[in-house]
Design a protein around this motif. Structure first.
Motif, short mmCIF file in Angstrom:
data_model
loop_
_atom_site.label_atom_id
_atom_site.label_comp_id
_atom_site.label_asym_id
_atom_site.label_seq_id
_atom_site.Cartn_x
_atom_site.Cartn_y
_atom_site.Cartn_z
N ARG A 153 0.84 -1.21 0.00
CA ARG A 153 0.00 0.00 0.00
C ARG A 153 0.87 1.25 0.00
NH1 ARG A 153 -4.65 -0.19 4.11
NH2 ARG A 153 -2.92 -0.53 5.54
N GLU A 154 1.95 1.24 0.77
CA GLU A 154 2.85 2.39 0.77
C GLU A 154 3.48 2.59 -0.61
OE1 GLU A 154 3.32 4.80 3.01
OE2 GLU A 154 1.62 3.80 3.97
N ARG A 155 3.81 1.51 -1.27
CA ARG A 155 4.34 1.64 -2.64
C ARG A 155 3.30 2.25 -3.57
NH1 ARG A 155 7.40 -4.22 -3.56
NH2 ARG A 155 9.23 -3.78 -2.23
N SER A 156 2.06 1.80 -3.44
CA SER A 156 0.99 2.34 -4.28
C SER A 156 0.74 3.81 -3.97
CB SER A 156 -0.30 1.53 -4.08
OG SER A 156 -0.13 0.20 -4.49
N LEU A 157 0.77 4.17 -2.71
CA LEU A 157 0.58 5.57 -2.34
C LEU A 157 1.70 6.44 -2.90
CD1 LEU A 157 -0.59 5.09 1.36
CD2 LEU A 157 -1.98 5.96 -0.54
N ALA A 158 2.92 5.93 -2.86
CA ALA A 158 4.05 6.67 -3.45
C ALA A 158 3.86 6.83 -4.95
CB ALA A 158 5.36 5.95 -3.15
N ALA A 159 3.37 5.79 -5.61
CA ALA A 159 3.12 5.88 -7.05
C ALA A 159 2.02 6.90 -7.36
CB ALA A 159 2.72 4.51 -7.60
N LEU A 160 0.99 6.96 -6.51
CA LEU A 160 -0.04 7.97 -6.70
C LEU A 160 0.51 9.38 -6.54
CD1 LEU A 160 -3.14 6.49 -4.80
CD2 LEU A 160 -2.88 6.77 -7.27
N ARG A 161 1.38 9.58 -5.55
CA ARG A 161 1.97 10.90 -5.36
C ARG A 161 2.81 11.30 -6.56
NH1 ARG A 161 2.42 8.86 -0.01
NH2 ARG A 161 4.57 8.18 -0.37
N GLN A 187 -14.48 5.12 -11.69
CA GLN A 187 -14.03 5.26 -10.30
C GLN A 187 -12.51 5.44 -10.25
OE1 GLN A 187 -17.40 2.84 -7.73
NE2 GLN A 187 -15.44 1.86 -8.12
N GLU A 188 -12.08 6.28 -9.36
CA GLU A 188 -10.67 6.63 -9.25
C GLU A 188 -10.07 6.08 -7.96
OE1 GLU A 188 -8.05 10.65 -8.35
OE2 GLU A 188 -10.19 10.80 -8.86
N THR A 189 -8.95 5.39 -8.10
CA THR A 189 -8.21 4.95 -6.91
C THR A 189 -7.48 6.14 -6.32
OG1 THR A 189 -7.91 2.75 -7.86
CG2 THR A 189 -6.46 3.37 -6.04
N THR A 190 -7.75 6.43 -5.07
CA THR A 190 -7.13 7.57 -4.39
C THR A 190 -6.39 7.08 -3.15
OG1 THR A 190 -9.03 7.99 -2.96
CG2 THR A 190 -9.04 9.01 -5.15
N ALA A 191 -5.66 8.00 -2.53
CA ALA A 191 -4.99 7.66 -1.28
C ALA A 191 -6.01 7.23 -0.23
CB ALA A 191 -4.18 8.86 -0.78
N ASP A 192 -7.14 7.92 -0.17
CA ASP A 192 -8.16 7.58 0.82
C ASP A 192 -8.76 6.21 0.54
OD1 ASP A 192 -7.83 9.92 2.23
OD2 ASP A 192 -9.50 10.96 1.23
N SER A 193 -9.03 5.89 -0.72
CA SER A 193 -9.64 4.60 -1.02
C SER A 193 -8.66 3.46 -0.75
CB SER A 193 -10.16 4.56 -2.45
OG SER A 193 -9.12 4.53 -3.40
N LEU A 194 -7.37 3.69 -1.00
CA LEU A 194 -6.36 2.66 -0.69
C LEU A 194 -6.25 2.45 0.82
CD1 LEU A 194 -3.40 3.32 -3.16
CD2 LEU A 194 -4.84 1.29 -3.04
N ARG A 195 -6.28 3.53 1.57
CA ARG A 195 -6.17 3.41 3.04
C ARG A 195 -7.40 2.72 3.62
NH1 ARG A 195 -4.12 8.97 2.57
NH2 ARG A 195 -1.84 8.92 2.80
#
Length: 444
Positions: A153-161, A187-195
């Motif tokens: 999840r942290e990797r995905s969040l970094a990719a989103l940033r 639908q959009e994958t966001t930091a909030d939806s990943l968390r």
């Protein structure tokens, strides 16, 4: 004599067999007792099996607050196995090593419509039996380890940033939101939806949607029907406990009632320009007609009408393309290009003009003949390896296409007329009611 490890032997076979064509091979189809629909092409030329299993478990099934759940679930399916049936647990490294020792490959992915699994193995009996057993275990007992998901999840969040720094991200987001108007395709994958996604959510989503009765299994390789049926039975047995239930209907994509413009300021050397609308479902009877027409309009690279008008004659872009994205629901028809920010409005206006004229008039006879020649001559390249043939058979299986679909494809393409294309484009596209997005340039 040196003995090759299985993966080296497989690589050598693939090199030797890369040019084998399978277009004339018959496709067998049946329903397995588990409820899985099976399509098989027996191809004895290479002692290898390519197999795919698809389920109605794509991102269109994501809860809105957990957008990205299907793809996250698929990404975790090779991250370890739970202990079960007297076999010990395997972490992600041990699982990867087990596949490496077999010289086989097994992986999962998710798209908007489906979650799919792909197996590739030699058909040497002992190796194939072990590969099938490991694949069945991976389907039946994914571990979803908490610590690994926290890392991923942290990797995905970094990719989103990082994606936020690219104008294409903002253009695609605004475009999907406007075209799909709240449909799950947008639908959009966001930091909030990943968390909001936890491993319990993944396990629940997996059990609810990965069911044998909804599976589409496609096999291409050196096996017969009896062997294929045994393999399917072994794979489906592992998920029998998931049961069989009807999934909720997903609504259709609504047509656009009016045009919509999005202009987003973004400091970048190139502006991103998108123009389009909801297009067609994959089961649309005009799919092939629209495919041929779109090849002429913008899918054929430097020979397309859009490229000729927007790039060659006016120099407004290095490249402009049109695409169709049909699925279980109406996927977007899109024209896309990049250009200097000061040329963006002119490039968009010209692209719309070219599209409007094409919809009204259709292609010329010469354009149509050139497109037919290119598509028909290139068709063999779609089937010149086991993997490519598998992709085509899986597409046939997923979309409930007739068994002779590949055999009749070139004949049907050859039969498309200028009037057919004009009629289909006028039915599907409305250039005066489209979404247009420009990302780039400075604030006025």
């Amino acid at each position: 004599m040196t003995r090759l490890r299985p993966w080296k032997y497989l690589a050598a076979l693939l090199l030797c067999g890369a040019g084998v064509a399978h277009a004339a091979l018959p496709i067998e189809q049946w329903i397995h007792p588990s409820g899985a629909r099976v399509h098989l092409v027996s191809s004895p030329a290479i002692p290898m099996l390519d197999l795919s299993v698809d389920f109605d478990a794509g991102s269109r099934r994501d809860p809105a607050a957990q957008a990205g759940l299907a793809r996250a679930t698929a990404s975790m399916l090779d991250k370890g196995l739970a202990a079960a049936d007297g076999q010990p647990a395997l972490d992600e490294n041990a699982l990867a090593e087990a596949w490496l020792d077999l010289g086989a490959q097994f992986g999962a992915s998710a798209s908007s419509d489906r979650m799919g699994f792909a197996l590739r193995s030699l058909t040497e009996p002992a190796l194939l039996a072990r590969a099938t057993a490991l694949a069945a275990r991976q389907l039946a007992h994914p571990a979803f380890p908490e610590a690994v998901w926290a890392r991923e999840r942290e990797r995905s969040l970094a990719a989103l940033r990082e994606a936020e720094t690219r104008p294409g991200t903002h253009a695609g987001r605004a475009y999907s939101r406007a075209v799909y108007q709240g449909h799950p395709y947008g639908q959009e994958t966001t930091a909030d939806s990943l968390r909001a996604i936890g491993v319990a959510d993944m396990a629940r989503f997996y059990r609810q949607h990965v069911m044998a009765c909804g599976a589409r299994v496609s096999l291409v390789g050196a096996i017969d029907r009896a062997a294929a049926d045994r393999i399917v039975g072994q794979l489906m047995a592992g998920i029998a406990s998931h049961g069989c239930r009807a999934l909720p209907n997903v609504p259709e994509v609504a047509p656009l009632a009016a045009p919509r413009e999005e202009r987003i300021v973004f400091a970048a050397a190139q502006a991103q320009v998108l123009l389009g609308q909801p297009g067609i479902r994959r089961d649309d009877p005009d799919f092939l007609t629209l495919l041929v027409g779109n090849h002429i309009l913008g899918a054929s690279g430097f020979t397309s009408r859009l490229m000729d008008e927007v790039r060659e004659k006016r120099g407004l872009t290095y490249g402009v393309y049109s695409s169709l994205a049909p699925g279980r629901h109406a996927g977007a028809f899109t024209i896309s290009l990049q250009t200097r920010p000061d040329q963006a409005e002119a490039a968009l206006a010209l692209s719309r003009e070219v599209l409007t004229r094409f919809v009204a008039e259709g292609p010329t006879a010469a354009e149509l003949q050139a497109a037919k020649d290119a598509l028909i001559k290139g068709f063999a390249l779609r089937l010149d390896s086991n993997r490519k043939l598998l992709d085509n058979v899986a597409n046939l299986a997923w979309n409930d296409l007739p068994l002779d679909y590949l055999d009749t494809w070139t004949t049907k393409v050859a039969a498309v007329t200028v009037d057919d294309i004009r009629r289909a484009f006028q039915r599907v596209l409305a250039p005066d009611r489209m979404v247009s997005v420009i990302v780039g340039g400075k604030a006025p």
